[in-house]
Write an enzyme that holds these catalytic residues in place. Structure first.
Site, PDB file in Angstrom:
ATOM      1  CG  HIS A   1      -1.804   1.155   1.389  1.00  0.00           C
ATOM      2  ND1 HIS A   1      -3.128   1.160   1.006  1.00  0.00           N
ATOM      3  CD2 HIS A   1      -1.561   2.386   1.894  1.00  0.00           C
ATOM      4  CE1 HIS A   1      -3.656   2.343   1.267  1.00  0.00           C
ATOM      5  NE2 HIS A   1      -2.723   3.114   1.810  1.00  0.00           N
ATOM      6  CD  GLU A   2       1.826   3.479   3.777  1.00  0.00           C
ATOM      7  OE1 GLU A   2       1.952   4.565   3.167  1.00  0.00           O
ATOM      8  OE2 GLU A   2       0.862   3.259   4.550  1.00  0.00           O
TER       9      GLU A   2
ATOM     10  CB  CYS B   1      -8.007  -1.944  -4.814  1.00  0.00           C
ATOM     11  SG  CYS B   1      -6.538  -1.027  -5.315  1.00  0.00           S
TER      12      CYS B   1
ATOM     13  CB  CYS C   1      -8.346   2.456  -4.665  1.00  0.00           C
ATOM     14  SG  CYS C   1      -9.331   1.650  -5.918  1.00  0.00           S
TER      15      CYS C   1
HETATM   16 ZN   LIG Z   1      -2.747   5.088   2.298  1.00  0.00          ZN
HETATM   17 ZN   LIG Z   2      -7.484   0.440  -6.780  1.00  0.00          ZN
END
Ligand SMILES: [Zn+2]
Ligand SMILES: [Zn+2]
Length: 179
Positions: free
Chosen positions: A134-135, A150, A145
């Protein structure tokens, strides 16, 4: 160097179990096909401890990473086991400079702290890898998102983190480095 040859540096900050670094590296290479190297550890970030909150200021730690060269790495992710905060949140799992080079992942909220010092459970390893992906998405200028299927979907609780997959939706994946 082509975009697909990007190198990600993982830097333990303090004493971090090798297992978690290896699992994060495997996820980054497996899902994004980016070469990932584990770097020598940095000292525990006691300089960033906020004595009123008894937590660690993510911005100060990121600034410290930014003051270091890391010339051989396109993106650098610091991995720590202290409780991170940024001023507007009670805590964060990780923090990144949007579109920048440096990010942080904290293990502190991913399982009970004592378990972090012993062997990490597969569940905590998976959570840490998701936070790192994620980062890293933020470093590649992806924003949050709305798709809950996701990895860029925002999560503040581990229960929610467990529900999202460790990969990017087609929209978010489209803007990532070619794989
Ligand atoms: Zn974030
Ligand atoms: Zn996404």
């Amino acid at each position: 160097m082509t975009a697909s040859a990007k190198i990600i540096g993982l830097v333990p900050i303090g004493k971090i179990p090798r297992d978690v670094l290896k699992v994060i590296a495997a996820h980054i290479t497996g899902y994004l096909n980016l070469k990932t190297e584990i770097l020598p550890p940095l000292k525990h970030p006691s300089y960033a401890c906020d004595l009123r909150r008894l937590q660690y200021d993510a911005g100060i730690i990121l600034s410290t990473l930014e003051s270091m060269p890391f010339h051989d790495h396109d993106k650098v992710i610091g991995v720590l086991d202290v409780d991170l905060f940024i001023p507007v949140f009670t805590h964060v799992f990780g923090e990144a400079r949007q579109g920048g080079k440096h990010a942080l992942v904290s293990l502190y909220r991913l399982g009970s702290p004592p378990s972090i010092r012993k062997k990490l459970s597969p569940c905590i390893l998976e959570r840490a890898a998701k936070v790192a992906l994620h980062e890293l998405g933020h470093l590649f200028n992806r924003v949050h998102c709305e798709d809950s299927n996701c990895i860029m979907h925002f999560t503040g609780l581990v229960e929610d983190l467990d529900k999202i997959p460790p990969y990017f939706c087609p929209y978010c994946a489209a803007a990532l480095p070619p794989i």
